[in-house]
Scaffold this motif. Structure first.
Motif, mmCIF file in Angstrom:
data_model
loop_
_atom_site.group_PDB
_atom_site.id
_atom_site.type_symbol
_atom_site.label_atom_id
_atom_site.label_comp_id
_atom_site.label_asym_id
_atom_site.label_seq_id
_atom_site.Cartn_x
_atom_site.Cartn_y
_atom_site.Cartn_z
ATOM 1 N N ASN A 168 0.729 -1.186 0.035
ATOM 2 C CA ASN A 168 -0.083 -0.147 -0.168
ATOM 3 C C ASN A 168 0.886 1.158 0.039
ATOM 4 O OD1 ASN A 168 1.073 0.152 2.436
ATOM 5 N ND2 ASN A 168 -1.132 -0.411 3.566
ATOM 6 N N ALA A 169 2.392 1.189 0.013
ATOM 7 C CA ALA A 169 2.857 2.408 -0.144
ATOM 8 C C ALA A 169 2.660 3.043 -1.270
ATOM 9 C CB ALA A 169 4.349 1.809 0.061
ATOM 10 N N GLY A 170 2.299 2.079 -2.369
ATOM 11 C CA GLY A 170 1.917 2.748 -3.753
ATOM 12 C C GLY A 170 1.084 3.876 -3.718
ATOM 13 N N PHE A 171 0.280 4.034 -2.654
ATOM 14 C CA PHE A 171 -0.677 5.182 -2.712
ATOM 15 C C PHE A 171 0.180 6.303 -2.568
ATOM 16 C CE2 PHE A 171 -4.368 2.693 -2.330
ATOM 17 C CZ PHE A 171 -5.439 3.575 -2.613
ATOM 18 N N ASN A 172 1.251 6.595 -2.047
ATOM 19 C CA ASN A 172 2.065 7.645 -2.297
ATOM 20 C C ASN A 172 2.509 7.841 -3.867
ATOM 21 O OD1 ASN A 172 2.868 8.327 0.679
ATOM 22 N ND2 ASN A 172 3.627 6.157 0.523
ATOM 23 N N VAL A 173 2.367 6.997 -4.629
ATOM 24 C CA VAL A 173 2.804 7.251 -5.795
ATOM 25 C C VAL A 173 1.660 7.765 -6.506
ATOM 26 C CG1 VAL A 173 3.141 6.085 -8.323
ATOM 27 C CG2 VAL A 173 4.554 5.258 -6.282
ATOM 28 N N ILE A 174 0.447 7.226 -6.053
ATOM 29 C CA ILE A 174 -0.868 7.970 -6.620
ATOM 30 C C ILE A 174 -1.018 9.400 -6.166
ATOM 31 C CG2 ILE A 174 -3.289 7.792 -6.117
ATOM 32 C CD1 ILE A 174 -3.307 4.857 -6.006
ATOM 33 N N LEU A 175 -0.511 9.751 -4.903
ATOM 34 C CA LEU A 175 -0.822 11.009 -4.579
ATOM 35 C C LEU A 175 0.012 11.822 -5.447
ATOM 36 C CD1 LEU A 175 -1.496 13.265 -2.600
ATOM 37 C CD2 LEU A 175 0.171 12.300 -1.085
ATOM 38 N N GLY A 176 1.455 11.446 -5.755
ATOM 39 C CA GLY A 176 2.337 12.321 -6.464
ATOM 40 C C GLY A 176 1.835 12.565 -7.964
ATOM 41 N N ALA A 177 1.416 11.527 -8.415
ATOM 42 C CA ALA A 177 0.855 11.537 -9.684
ATOM 43 C C ALA A 177 -0.219 12.659 -9.717
ATOM 44 C CB ALA A 177 0.588 10.205 -10.302
ATOM 45 N N ALA A 178 -1.243 12.380 -9.107
ATOM 46 C CA ALA A 178 -2.628 13.143 -8.958
ATOM 47 C C ALA A 178 -2.192 14.939 -8.832
ATOM 48 C CB ALA A 178 -3.467 12.828 -7.864
ATOM 49 N N ILE A 179 -1.309 14.970 -8.104
ATOM 50 C CA ILE A 179 -0.767 16.283 -7.821
ATOM 51 C C ILE A 179 -0.107 17.101 -9.180
ATOM 52 C CG2 ILE A 179 0.817 18.038 -6.607
ATOM 53 C CD1 ILE A 179 0.359 16.303 -4.163
ATOM 54 N N LEU A 180 0.755 16.357 -9.631
ATOM 55 C CA LEU A 180 1.369 16.758 -11.055
ATOM 56 C C LEU A 180 0.207 16.801 -12.009
ATOM 57 C CD1 LEU A 180 4.573 14.707 -11.090
ATOM 58 C CD2 LEU A 180 4.548 16.994 -10.662
ATOM 59 N N GLY A 181 -0.699 15.951 -12.155
ATOM 60 C CA GLY A 181 -1.949 16.091 -13.105
ATOM 61 C C GLY A 181 -2.648 17.242 -12.922
ATOM 62 N N LEU A 182 -2.839 17.612 -11.667
ATOM 63 C CA LEU A 182 -3.547 18.723 -11.370
ATOM 64 C C LEU A 182 -2.926 20.202 -11.698
ATOM 65 C CD1 LEU A 182 -6.354 19.555 -9.615
ATOM 66 C CD2 LEU A 182 -5.026 19.696 -7.499
ATOM 67 N N LEU A 183 -1.464 20.026 -11.603
ATOM 68 C CA LEU A 183 -0.839 21.401 -12.138
ATOM 69 C C LEU A 183 -0.873 21.480 -13.662
ATOM 70 C CD1 LEU A 183 2.389 20.975 -9.650
ATOM 71 C CD2 LEU A 183 0.410 22.312 -9.445
ATOM 72 N N LEU A 184 -1.049 20.426 -14.464
ATOM 73 C CA LEU A 184 -1.313 20.591 -15.719
ATOM 74 C C LEU A 184 -2.617 21.147 -16.210
ATOM 75 C CD1 LEU A 184 0.775 17.323 -16.959
ATOM 76 C CD2 LEU A 184 1.399 19.644 -16.799
ATOM 77 N N VAL A 185 -3.607 21.072 -15.517
ATOM 78 C CA VAL A 185 -4.980 21.139 -15.825
ATOM 79 C C VAL A 185 -5.046 22.700 -16.364
ATOM 80 C CG1 VAL A 185 -7.187 21.458 -15.187
ATOM 81 C CG2 VAL A 185 -5.966 19.426 -14.672
ATOM 82 N N PRO A 186 -4.487 23.865 -15.489
ATOM 83 C CA PRO A 186 -4.718 25.169 -16.035
ATOM 84 C C PRO A 186 -3.995 25.307 -17.489
ATOM 85 C CG PRO A 186 -3.869 24.988 -13.577
ATOM 86 C CD PRO A 186 -3.860 23.642 -14.279
ATOM 87 N N LEU A 187 -2.982 24.737 -17.474
ATOM 88 C CA LEU A 187 -2.021 24.787 -19.117
ATOM 89 C C LEU A 187 -3.075 24.214 -20.086
ATOM 90 C CD1 LEU A 187 1.556 23.411 -18.185
ATOM 91 C CD2 LEU A 187 0.737 25.914 -18.184
ATOM 92 N N LEU A 188 -3.756 23.138 -19.582
ATOM 93 C CA LEU A 188 -4.751 22.554 -20.819
ATOM 94 C C LEU A 188 -5.957 23.698 -20.992
ATOM 95 C CD1 LEU A 188 -5.743 20.354 -22.425
ATOM 96 C CD2 LEU A 188 -6.964 19.580 -20.408
#
Length: 435
Positions: free
Chosen positions: A405-425
């Motif tokens: 379940n340490a993989g949820f740290n990967v989910i958190l990091g990926a989701a934050i980066l995705g959120l940062l790209l939304v304004p550029l889209l």
């Protein structure tokens, strides 16, 4: 864009669309269901592959993700072949070859055979999903595409819901005929894909005009509303389809999709391992509890595309769903409750999986014809690289911490980066709209 529809056509088009939903979507769902089942059943075999043939968590993560390398690299040429030869022939070819290779997974004997078969399986399956998305652009009007894609996405959701318990039950055949349970699972779940590929060759129409269950007027109405590329344009120059690959909106959707796949693919490949580490030993119970991810995925793809129809801003919609994924990851990391973690599997999959139809409907608004064939495949190529990176990072996280379940740290990091790209889209979409 030229509107070739005629007054009074709305009722005819609604009837034709209804027929297409009833006749075409089930075939598309069936083939995608089997592809997802054959792609992800390896998750249930993870612990047994370690015990029987010595495949470590890191090697499993690499082998699970390496599937996406050949798959990703061949997406664009494969979908251009679907455009040239017709989706029916190409999808049938894909199904038969991947079904054979999925069955061959029963012969895994170590890390290298595991890697090789996973790479070959990815190469065989390359182009299936973008070919299905390309068919959506040929059959459905823009306003119907998110719902059509949502129905198609019920297939992988059901594969996760039903596949885990079915696979868990097949694993109970361990020892029968001198075979391990995971060998029975790969064999029994791989062969139906070959048979389905043969069936689709005879039953799946390429375009509305090829469907015997449509009247000529209905077929014409579907084609006009979908604004398909005419057959005489099949040999459009490379510059036309290359243009779709260079657009900032296409690239940004691909990058956001990439980060989504890092999170979501890692989640569904490692959910059985997470459940096993919750002191659950029965393969059947592990499969049943792991189906929680499929349940959340299914609810998401049925509900969220219908909400998307009513939202005017695509970027705001994506931003809200991505923020939901961020909050789910934080909640999972913070809770120690068994029931809470199972519930959060459902909610996390709701956001991470339910958003998927929207990526494609947003992209489809901005391309058609050979550009759609190339552009959609390109987006899928970028996303599929996330499908490689996700399980690999999840495997590294488990190796470093000893906890799946340490993989949820990967989910958190990926989701934050995705959120940062939304304004550029959002900015890219605005720039395209004013040109």
């Amino acid at each position: 864009m030229t509107n070739n529809t005629v007054p009074g056509d709305a009722g005819l088009h609604r009837l034709a669309t209804h027929k297409a939903f009833l006749k075409l979507i089930p075939l598309m769902c069936a083939i995608y269901f089997m592809s997802f089942l054959d792609r992800t059943n390896v998750a249930l075999a993870k612990i047994h592959l370690a015990a029987d043939v010595g495949i470590s968590a890191a090697a499993y993560g690499l082998g699970s993700g390496i599937f996406f390398i050949g798959y990703a690299l061949l997406e664009v040429p494969s979908n251009l072949a679907a455009h040239r030869f017709g989706p029916r022939r190409w999808i049938s070819r894909i199904a038969v070859t991947w079904g054979i290779l999925s069955t061959a997974m029963m012969f895994v004997s170590g890390e290298w055979s595991f890697y090789i078969l996973r790479v070959l399986l990815g190469i065989a399956e390359a182009g299936l999903f973008p070919a299905l998305m390309y068919m959506v652009t040929l059959w459905f009007a823009g306003k119907d595409r998110a719902v059509a894609i949502g129905w198609i996405y019920t297939a992988p959701a059901l594969a996760l819901m039903l596949g885990n318990p079915i696979g868990g039950a097949l694993m109970q055949l361990d020892g029968m005929g001198g075979l391990h349970g995971w060998q029975w699972m790969f064999m029994i779940e791989g062969l139906p894909s070959v048979l389905l590929g043969i069936l689709l060759y005879f039953k799946l129409p390429d375009r509305p005009g090829d469907a015997r269950w449509l009247t000529p007027a209905e077929a014409k109405s579907l084609e006009q509303h979908a604004v398909i590329d005419a057959p005489q344009h099949a040999n459009t120059s490379s510059g036309d389809w290359m243009a779709a690959l260079k657009r900032p909106t296409t690239i940004l959707i691909g990058l956001i999709y990439f980060l989504n796949q890092v999170a979501f693919v890692g989640l569904y490949f490692f959910t059985p391992a997470m459940v096993s580490q919750m002191h659950i030993s029965s393969p059947l119970i592990v499969g049943l509890l792991s189906a929680s991810v499929g349940m959340g995925f299914l609810i998401g793809v049925l509900v969220l595309p219908r909400i998307h129809r009513r939202v005017s801003s695509d970027a705001v919609y994506l931003g809200v769903l991505t923020m939901g994924l961020v909050l789910c990851a934080i909640a999972f990391i913070a809770t120690a409750s068994f029931g809470g973690k199972i519930a959060l599997f459902v909610v996390t999959a709701f956001f991470a999986g339910g958003v998927l139809p929207s990526y494609w409907s947003i992209a489809m608004k901005r391309m058609q014809g050979v550009q759609a064939a190339a552009g959609l495949a390109f987006i899928n190529t970028i996303g599929l690289l996330g499908g490689f990176v996700g399980p690999y990072l999840f495997g590294m996280a488990e190796t470093a911490t000893g906890r799946s379940n340490a993989g949820f740290n990967v989910i958190l990091g990926a989701a934050i980066l995705g959120l940062l790209l939304v304004p550029l889209l959002a900015r890219s979409i605005r720039n395209e709209s004013v040109r």
